[in-house]
Design an enzyme around this catalytic site. Structure first.
Site, PDB file in Angstrom:
ATOM      1  N   LYS A  13       0.831  -1.209   0.000  1.00  8.84           N
ATOM      2  CA  LYS A  13       0.000   0.000   0.000  1.00  8.84           C
ATOM      3  C   LYS A  13       0.865   1.258   0.000  1.00  8.84           C
ATOM      4  O   LYS A  13       0.594   2.215  -0.705  1.00  8.84           O
ATOM      5  CB  LYS A  13      -0.908   0.066   1.251  1.00  8.84           C
ATOM      6  N   ARG A  88      -9.439   1.076   9.332  1.00  9.58           N
ATOM      7  CA  ARG A  88      -9.030  -0.305   9.595  1.00  9.58           C
ATOM      8  C   ARG A  88     -10.087  -1.068  10.379  1.00  9.58           C
ATOM      9  O   ARG A  88      -9.893  -2.251  10.658  1.00  9.58           O
ATOM     10  CB  ARG A  88      -7.753  -0.301  10.410  1.00  9.58           C
ATOM     11  N   ARG A 127      11.725  -6.044   5.157  1.00 10.08           N
ATOM     12  CA  ARG A 127      11.496  -4.596   5.001  1.00 10.08           C
ATOM     13  C   ARG A 127      12.411  -3.800   5.928  1.00 10.08           C
ATOM     14  O   ARG A 127      12.556  -4.111   7.099  1.00 10.08           O
ATOM     15  CB  ARG A 127      10.028  -4.317   5.327  1.00 10.08           C
ATOM     16  N   ARG A 160      11.480  -1.976  11.622  1.00 12.88           N
ATOM     17  CA  ARG A 160      10.458  -1.527  12.584  1.00 12.88           C
ATOM     18  C   ARG A 160      10.159  -2.614  13.607  1.00 12.88           C
ATOM     19  O   ARG A 160      10.082  -3.786  13.252  1.00 12.88           O
ATOM     20  CB  ARG A 160       9.167  -1.181  11.834  1.00 12.88           C
ATOM     21  N   ARG A 171      -0.510  -9.022  13.436  1.00 10.99           N
ATOM     22  CA  ARG A 171      -1.081  -7.970  12.581  1.00 10.99           C
ATOM     23  C   ARG A 171      -1.921  -8.576  11.458  1.00 10.99           C
ATOM     24  O   ARG A 171      -2.955  -8.033  11.079  1.00 10.99           O
ATOM     25  CB  ARG A 171       0.032  -7.082  12.011  1.00 10.99           C
TER      26      ARG A 171
HETATM   27  P1  AMP Z   1       1.046   0.852   9.429  1.00 11.64           P
HETATM   28  O1  AMP Z   1       2.316   1.582   9.164  1.00 11.64           O
HETATM   29  O2  AMP Z   1      -0.099   1.310   8.587  1.00 11.64           O
HETATM   30  O3  AMP Z   1       1.221  -0.650   9.371  1.00 11.64           O
HETATM   31  O4  AMP Z   1       0.615   1.206  10.939  1.00 11.64           O
HETATM   32  C1  AMP Z   1       1.472   0.902  12.008  1.00 11.64           C
HETATM   33  C2  AMP Z   1       0.658   0.706  13.273  1.00 11.64           C
HETATM   34  O5  AMP Z   1      -0.057   1.911  13.590  1.00 11.64           O
HETATM   35  C3  AMP Z   1      -0.428  -0.370  13.182  1.00 11.64           C
HETATM   36  O6  AMP Z   1       0.073  -1.668  13.416  1.00 11.64           O
HETATM   37  C4  AMP Z   1      -1.384   0.092  14.287  1.00 11.64           C
HETATM   38  O7  AMP Z   1      -0.878  -0.215  15.564  1.00 11.64           O
HETATM   39  C5  AMP Z   1      -1.335   1.606  14.124  1.00 11.64           C
HETATM   40  N1  AMP Z   1      -2.366   2.104  13.189  1.00 11.64           N
HETATM   41  C6  AMP Z   1      -2.168   2.714  11.985  1.00 11.64           C
HETATM   42  N2  AMP Z   1      -3.329   3.044  11.413  1.00 11.64           N
HETATM   43  C7  AMP Z   1      -4.304   2.643  12.275  1.00 11.64           C
HETATM   44  C8  AMP Z   1      -5.727   2.667  12.238  1.00 11.64           C
HETATM   45  N3  AMP Z   1      -6.403   3.186  11.205  1.00 11.64           N
HETATM   46  N4  AMP Z   1      -6.389   2.155  13.312  1.00 11.64           N
HETATM   47  C9  AMP Z   1      -5.745   1.647  14.375  1.00 11.64           C
HETATM   48  N5  AMP Z   1      -4.405   1.562  14.462  1.00 11.64           N
HETATM   49  C10 AMP Z   1      -3.679   2.049  13.412  1.00 11.64           C
END
Ligand code: AMP
Length: 218
Positions: A13, A88, A127, A160, A171
């Site tokens: 994404k 999400r 990654r 990360r 996740r």
């Molecule tokens: P990402 O980089 O999009 O994978 O986001 C990293 C982390 O941020 C996720 O694993 C969640 O803990 C948190 N996060 C990001 N976006 C959301 C969302 N829309 N709702 C809840 N938690 C989020």
């Protein structure tokens, strides 16, 4: 145009969102980046969110909705918006529909990138991201010129904490239970949902997204 990019962690994404925002008039809202910025700043929201993020759990809906509402109020963008990492959960999706409704807008297209779990775990384990500019590499498929160093600015690349294998499994499970229902939500309210196989060459996925959005090329 308003677009949601949906898909499990590691499906690409971020990479595709960056392509979209390289086009004039496109803005990308990336909730993961907004949260990581809040964590780095040490704000109250960042400190609260960090507890969930390091475990691979979702940050509570009310926190993330407040963050997105703030962002949209301040950005006042009249152009095209792509949501990456949000919504999400179904609660977040309903709130987004309301936020857009207040602006007289609605979600035009939901792009769902799909891939098998095994491929996602492999991708995420490789990654690495730049601690400074955020550029994302992959030690298997897109390695930096010098191991562990960003091509753009020479900063160290980091793995990360939420990309560690144990967290990734968590996740993926959360994606299935919490985020997949968002796809059904959009189908129910009549939004256009386009499913794309994310396990293809990056350029091929980009072309399919462009076609789905009726863009000449991205
Ligand atoms: P990402 O980089 O999009 O994978 O986001 C990293 C982390 O941020 C996720 O694993 C969640 O803990 C948190 N996060 C990001 N976006 C959301 C969302 N829309 N709702 C809840 N938690 C989020």
């Amino acid at each position: 145009m308003h677009v949601v990019l949906l898909g499990p962690p590691g499906v690409g994404k971020g990479t595709q969102g960056v392509f979209l925002t390289s086009l004039p008039g496109w803005t990308r809202i990336v909730t993961g980046d907004l949260l990581r910025d809040s964590v780095a700043l040490g704000s109250n929201l960042g400190l609260e969110a960090e507890k969930y993020m390091t475990q691979g759990h979702l940050v509570p809906d009310e926190l993330i909705i407040a963050l997105v509402r703030d962002y949209m109020t301040n950005c006042q963008s009249e152009g095209n918006l792509v949501f990456d990492g949000f919504p999400r959960t179904e609660v977040q999706a309903c709130e987004l529909t309301k936020m857009l409704g207040l602006l007289g807008k609605s979600m035009d297209t939901v792009v769902v990138l799909e891939a098998k779990d095994q491929a996602l775990v492999e991708r995420i384990s490789g990654r690495r991201s730049c601690s400074d500019c955020g550029e994302v590499y992959n030690v298997h498929t897109y390695p930096p010129e010098k191991s562990g160093i960003c091509n753009n600015d020479g900063s160290a690349l980091v793995h990360r904490t939420d990309d560690q294998p144990e967290t990734v499994v968590n996740r993926l499970a959360i994606y299935k239970s919490e985020t997949e229902p968002v796809i059904q939500y959009y189908e129910r309210i009549g939004s256009r949902v386009c499913r794309i196989d994310g396990n293809q060459d990056v350029g091929q996925v980009r072309t399919l997204i462009a076609q789905a959005l009726g863009l000449e090329k991205i």
